[in-house]
Design an enzyme around this catalytic site. Structure first.
Site, PDB file in Angstrom:
ATOM      1  N   LEU A  14       0.860  -1.191   0.000  1.00  0.00           N
ATOM      2  CA  LEU A  14       0.000   0.000   0.000  1.00  0.00           C
ATOM      3  C   LEU A  14       0.894   1.239   0.000  1.00  0.00           C
ATOM      4  O   LEU A  14       0.949   2.010   0.951  1.00  0.00           O
ATOM      5  CB  LEU A  14      -0.937  -0.034   1.217  1.00  0.00           C
ATOM      6  CG  LEU A  14      -2.139   0.898   1.213  1.00  0.00           C
ATOM      7  CD1 LEU A  14      -2.898   0.839  -0.093  1.00  0.00           C
ATOM      8  CD2 LEU A  14      -3.055   0.564   2.353  1.00  0.00           C
ATOM      9  N   HIS A  15       1.655   1.392  -1.090  1.00  0.00           N
ATOM     10  CA  HIS A  15       2.599   2.500  -1.235  1.00  0.00           C
ATOM     11  C   HIS A  15       2.443   3.124  -2.603  1.00  0.00           C
ATOM     12  O   HIS A  15       1.921   2.505  -3.525  1.00  0.00           O
ATOM     13  CB  HIS A  15       4.044   1.997  -1.071  1.00  0.00           C
ATOM     14  CG  HIS A  15       4.295   1.452   0.286  1.00  0.00           C
ATOM     15  ND1 HIS A  15       4.463   2.250   1.388  1.00  0.00           N
ATOM     16  CD2 HIS A  15       4.356   0.189   0.735  1.00  0.00           C
ATOM     17  CE1 HIS A  15       4.634   1.486   2.444  1.00  0.00           C
ATOM     18  NE2 HIS A  15       4.564   0.225   2.083  1.00  0.00           N
ATOM     19  N   ALA A  16       2.911   4.333  -2.760  1.00  0.00           N
ATOM     20  CA  ALA A  16       2.941   5.066  -4.023  1.00  0.00           C
ATOM     21  C   ALA A  16       1.584   5.058  -4.735  1.00  0.00           C
ATOM     22  O   ALA A  16       0.591   5.502  -4.178  1.00  0.00           O
ATOM     23  CB  ALA A  16       4.049   4.527  -4.913  1.00  0.00           C
ATOM     24  N   PRO A  18      -0.672   2.625  -5.637  1.00  0.00           N
ATOM     25  CA  PRO A  18      -1.815   1.950  -5.010  1.00  0.00           C
ATOM     26  C   PRO A  18      -2.381   2.739  -3.823  1.00  0.00           C
ATOM     27  O   PRO A  18      -3.590   2.807  -3.646  1.00  0.00           O
ATOM     28  CB  PRO A  18      -1.251   0.606  -4.557  1.00  0.00           C
ATOM     29  CG  PRO A  18      -0.077   0.368  -5.435  1.00  0.00           C
ATOM     30  CD  PRO A  18       0.492   1.734  -5.718  1.00  0.00           C
TER      31      PRO A  18
END
Length: 90
Positions: A14-16, A18
């Site tokens: 759950l980074h960048a 997404p």
């Protein structure tokens, strides 16, 4: 309060990108929406900094929650975002 446990399928977690898509979807909802790791403190799902601060990674589970009219539909949308792997880049 509607809750749902979801396993993150994005290879970057759950980074960048997404996380940005997740926050944009949550921000469209009129109700409060939270996300957190099981047993942890939930954070505001409409805050990119809070969501990135979770450090939720590929294969980990998060708990989504929302309350009010449309909560089930919102959680359906958020679950789809988290549980769909990204297409491979060419």
């Amino acid at each position: 309060m509607t809750e749902r446990n979801v396993k993150i399928q994005s290879r970057v977690g759950l980074h960048a990108r997404p996380a940005a898509l997740f926050v944009q979807t949550a921000a469209k909802a009129p109700m409060d929406v939270t996300v957190g790791k099981p047993g942890g403190t939930p954070v505001n799902a409409k805050s990119i900094l809070a969501v990135l601060g979770l450090d939720a990674r590929h294969g980990e589970e998060v708990v989504l929650s929302a309350e009010g009219a449309g909560a089930e539909e919102l959680l359906d949308s958020l679950e789809t975002l988290l549980s769909t792997p990204e297409p491979e880049e060419s």
